[in-house]
Motif scaffolding. Structure first.
Motif, short mmCIF file in Angstrom:
data_model
loop_
_atom_site.label_atom_id
_atom_site.label_comp_id
_atom_site.label_asym_id
_atom_site.label_seq_id
_atom_site.Cartn_x
_atom_site.Cartn_y
_atom_site.Cartn_z
N ASP A 5 -1.66 7.38 -3.09
CA ASP A 5 -0.24 7.73 -3.18
C ASP A 5 0.11 8.47 -4.46
O ASP A 5 0.96 9.37 -4.46
CB ASP A 5 0.61 6.46 -3.05
N ARG A 21 6.63 7.12 -1.62
CA ARG A 21 5.49 6.22 -1.80
C ARG A 21 5.10 6.15 -3.28
O ARG A 21 4.81 5.08 -3.83
CB ARG A 21 4.32 6.66 -0.94
N ILE A 58 4.89 0.04 2.28
CA ILE A 58 3.46 0.13 1.95
C ILE A 58 2.86 -1.28 1.92
O ILE A 58 3.23 -2.10 1.06
CB ILE A 58 3.27 0.82 0.58
#
Length: 299
Positions: free
Chosen positions: A35, A170, A195
């Protein structure tokens, strides 16, 4: 007002390393790297950690930094968590990148075998004059913007700027988690983030926060870092005060010198005018006055 429940801070080096330097947390590490570097998660197949052990004396060090080196599918990735600002931080990061890059080349290897080397700097202070929390530096030709090589990459993530500039949800969820200091902040992240590895990290943070011995170590370590920041601020303040005092002293000395010069010049002008006036009263001719006083006379 109810007091907020505090947690051990993930941005504190000893806690950061327990999460991201732990061989058992490779799923979390892979998601984190994916990410932050915007690498597809499926492209990360193997992670090899090095220098992950915390020496007992590390916690007692006042001036120190944390870094985690790993091999991610043949790429050298180094993560550094830096709480306090250091002088020449940009130059130090560039030097550190060069060491990581060159140390991988063994005797007899071709230069083409050098690995892509990526430095991730997560910093708890502002370094660049912009609102964007993420800066990614590469080597480009100045006019054509042509990439010289993909083997050089240095990232900076400035935690103080989280929330000011929306770029990547993210990425921001991870950085917000690193920034979290209370249980309420953890709950907010947990409720918003999609997530799974962030949820897993939150569970681990709560477990670490429940460990009384670790909480004491974290408190002690944070105090050390606070002392470091205070020492740096004190040195800067002393330097500024000494610089200002020196500058004022020079300015006053210059002012006195300029004042004396102006006074002497004014005195000489007044003296010349008096002489000129007396010579005119006593009947001196213009030629005689010029011989005494020169050509600059007042008529």
């Amino acid at each position: 007002m109810e007091k907020e429940t505090r947690i051990v801070k993930l941005k504190l080096d000893i806690i950061f390393k327990r999460i991201f330097g732990n061989e058992n947390n490779k799923n979390i590490i892979a998601a984190f790297i994916s990410d932050l570097l915007e690498i597809p998660r499926e492209d990360i197949k193997a992670i090899y950690l090095s220098n992950v052990e915390l020496a007992p004396e590390y916690i007692d060090q006042k001036f120190s930094r944390l870094d985690i080196k790993m091999d991610v599918d043949g790429r050298i990735v180094n993560i550094e968590m830096q709480v306090n600002r250091e002088p020449d931080f940009k130059d130090r990061t560039l030097f550190y990148w060069s060491k990581l890059y060159s140390d991988e080349l063994k005797v007899g290897d071709d230069y083409g075998e050098l690995k892509q080397t990526i430095c991730i700097n997560i910093i708890n202070f502002n370094l660049f004059d912009c609102d964007d929390y993420h800066s990614n530096f590469k080597i480009l030709e100045n006019d054509r913007k042509e990439l010289l090589t993909d083997k050089f990459s240095i990232h900076f993530f400035e935690l103080k700027k989280i929330g000011k500039f929306k770029k990547n949800r993210r990425m921001e969820d991870w950085l917000a988690l690193i920034n979290a200091e209370t249980e309420a902040e953890l709950m907010e992240i947990q409720n918003k983030s999609t997530i799974p590895e962030i949820h897993e990290t939150i569970v681990k943070l709560r477990e670490l926060s429940a460990d009384e011995k670790l909480r004491q170590e974290a408190y002690y370590r944070e105090k050390r870092l606070h002392d470091e920041a205070s020492a740096i601020r004190g040195s800067l303040r002393e330097g500024m005060e000494r610089g200002m005092a020196k500058g004022m002293a020079k300015g006053m000395a210059k002012g006195r010198a300029e004042g004396m010069a102006k006074g002497m010049a004014k005195g000489r002008t007044e003296e010349r005018n008096i002489i000129l006036e007396n010579m005119k009263k006593n009947g001196f001719t213009e030629e005689q006055i010029k011989l005494v006083l020169g050509n600059e006379t007042d008529n």
